[in-house]
Design an enzyme around this catalytic site. Structure first.
Site, PDB file in Angstrom:
ATOM      1  N   HIS A   3       0.839  -1.198   0.000  1.00 34.23           N
ATOM      2  CA  HIS A   3       0.000   0.000   0.000  1.00 34.23           C
ATOM      3  C   HIS A   3       0.875   1.249   0.000  1.00 34.23           C
ATOM      4  O   HIS A   3       2.041   1.186   0.391  1.00 34.23           O
ATOM      5  CB  HIS A   3      -0.911   0.019   1.236  1.00 34.23           C
ATOM      6  CG  HIS A   3      -1.958  -1.043   1.201  1.00 34.23           C
ATOM      7  ND1 HIS A   3      -1.742  -2.313   1.701  1.00 34.23           N
ATOM      8  CD2 HIS A   3      -3.215  -1.049   0.701  1.00 34.23           C
ATOM      9  CE1 HIS A   3      -2.828  -3.046   1.521  1.00 34.23           C
ATOM     10  NE2 HIS A   3      -3.738  -2.303   0.916  1.00 34.23           N
TER      11      HIS A   3
ATOM     12  N   ARG B 175       4.962   6.991   1.158  1.00 35.10           N
ATOM     13  CA  ARG B 175       5.578   5.797   1.752  1.00 35.10           C
ATOM     14  C   ARG B 175       4.943   4.581   1.088  1.00 35.10           C
ATOM     15  O   ARG B 175       3.809   4.235   1.361  1.00 35.10           O
ATOM     16  CB  ARG B 175       5.352   5.751   3.263  1.00 35.10           C
ATOM     17  CG  ARG B 175       5.852   4.434   3.892  1.00 35.10           C
ATOM     18  CD  ARG B 175       5.755   4.433   5.411  1.00 35.10           C
ATOM     19  NE  ARG B 175       4.466   4.817   5.930  1.00 35.10           N
ATOM     20  CZ  ARG B 175       3.485   3.974   6.283  1.00 35.10           C
ATOM     21  NH1 ARG B 175       3.649   2.678   6.155  1.00 35.10           N
ATOM     22  NH2 ARG B 175       2.343   4.430   6.759  1.00 35.10           N
ATOM     23  N   TYR B 176       5.687   3.978   0.185  1.00 37.70           N
ATOM     24  CA  TYR B 176       5.253   2.749  -0.460  1.00 37.70           C
ATOM     25  C   TYR B 176       5.674   1.619   0.468  1.00 37.70           C
ATOM     26  O   TYR B 176       6.854   1.265   0.538  1.00 37.70           O
ATOM     27  CB  TYR B 176       5.908   2.593  -1.833  1.00 37.70           C
ATOM     28  CG  TYR B 176       5.353   3.538  -2.867  1.00 37.70           C
ATOM     29  CD1 TYR B 176       4.404   3.110  -3.787  1.00 37.70           C
ATOM     30  CD2 TYR B 176       5.771   4.864  -2.918  1.00 37.70           C
ATOM     31  CE1 TYR B 176       3.888   3.980  -4.736  1.00 37.70           C
ATOM     32  CE2 TYR B 176       5.255   5.739  -3.866  1.00 37.70           C
ATOM     33  CZ  TYR B 176       4.325   5.293  -4.763  1.00 37.70           C
ATOM     34  OH  TYR B 176       3.816   6.161  -5.706  1.00 37.70           O
ATOM     35  N   CYS B 177       4.724   1.084   1.205  1.00 43.42           N
ATOM     36  CA  CYS B 177       4.943   0.062   2.220  1.00 43.42           C
ATOM     37  C   CYS B 177       4.701  -1.296   1.563  1.00 43.42           C
ATOM     38  O   CYS B 177       3.557  -1.672   1.319  1.00 43.42           O
ATOM     39  CB  CYS B 177       3.980   0.335   3.375  1.00 43.42           C
ATOM     40  SG  CYS B 177       4.353  -0.530   4.873  1.00 43.42           S
ATOM     41  N   MET B 178       5.785  -2.023   1.260  1.00 44.74           N
ATOM     42  CA  MET B 178       5.697  -3.230   0.448  1.00 44.74           C
ATOM     43  C   MET B 178       5.934  -4.489   1.282  1.00 44.74           C
ATOM     44  O   MET B 178       6.505  -4.433   2.360  1.00 44.74           O
ATOM     45  CB  MET B 178       6.733  -3.172  -0.672  1.00 44.74           C
ATOM     46  CG  MET B 178       6.606  -1.950  -1.584  1.00 44.74           C
ATOM     47  SD  MET B 178       5.099  -1.944  -2.574  1.00 44.74           S
ATOM     48  CE  MET B 178       4.091  -0.762  -1.713  1.00 44.74           C
TER      49      MET B 178
END
Length: 179
Positions: free
Chosen positions: A145, A157-160
């Site tokens: 997300h 913040r691309y939280c992968m």
């Protein structure tokens, strides 16, 4: 009196636990159905059986089932080698180590994708939260997300999920298989 009260309390807790479990299973089934509906708009089309053959069970649960690994358990959370992160589903490059940062959230985080067309965004209202899901643009597979609390220059913040990614060191050969 105490025994009767504890009996009712245990009964209530059991009913509550069963309700939560049922709701989680329904949410998972709904996510899987939506995943199948949305996936038809991507160039890479594989059957469920093909995805299961191509991915590990953990990768399948995250990439195709829109799952999430437990915080602080992914191999790329505190990992800072130079290189490129590829989608474990489509094997396309999605993030560069140059944009990776420690968000303190327990998941690998980046402030932007490797290119604007590497990922797509889907509104995700599952689990009672309003979020933006990030999928790889080739297969529509769930990566994680994106949130608006990241560092400059993007504030994103691309939280992968680590299991959704394959890391290739700088100068290395792009992956040819998911595992």
């Amino acid at each position: 009196m105490f025994n009767k009260l504890s009996h009712y309390l245990m009964l209530l807790l059991t009913v509550f636990a069963l309700s939560c479990n049922k709701a989680q299973n329904e949410n998972k089934n709904n996510r899987m159905q939506k995943s199948k509906e949305v996936s038809n708009q991507y160039p890479m089309q594989l059957s469920d059986a093909e995805w299961k053959k191509r991915l590990t069970p953990e990768q399948y649960e995250i990439l195709r089932g829109k799952g999430t690994e437990v915080a602080f358990t992914g191999k790329y959370d505190h990992f800072y080698k130079k290189g490129t992160y590829y989608s474990a589903a489509s094997l396309q490059p999605v993030f560069s180590s140059a944009t990776k940062f420690d968000s303190g959230t327990g998941w690998p985080s980046f402030y932007e994708p490797i290119s604007p067309d590497a990922v797509k965004y889907i509104t995700d209202n599952s689990d009672g939260m309003g979020r933006i899901e990030v999928v790889d643009s080739k297969s529509g597979s769930h990566l994680g997300h994106v949130f608006d609390d990241g560092p400059k220059p993007t504030g994103k913040r691309y939280c992968m999920n680590s299991a959704a990614l394959i890391f290739v060191p700088e100068g290395g050969t792009p992956p040819t298989a998911s595992h």
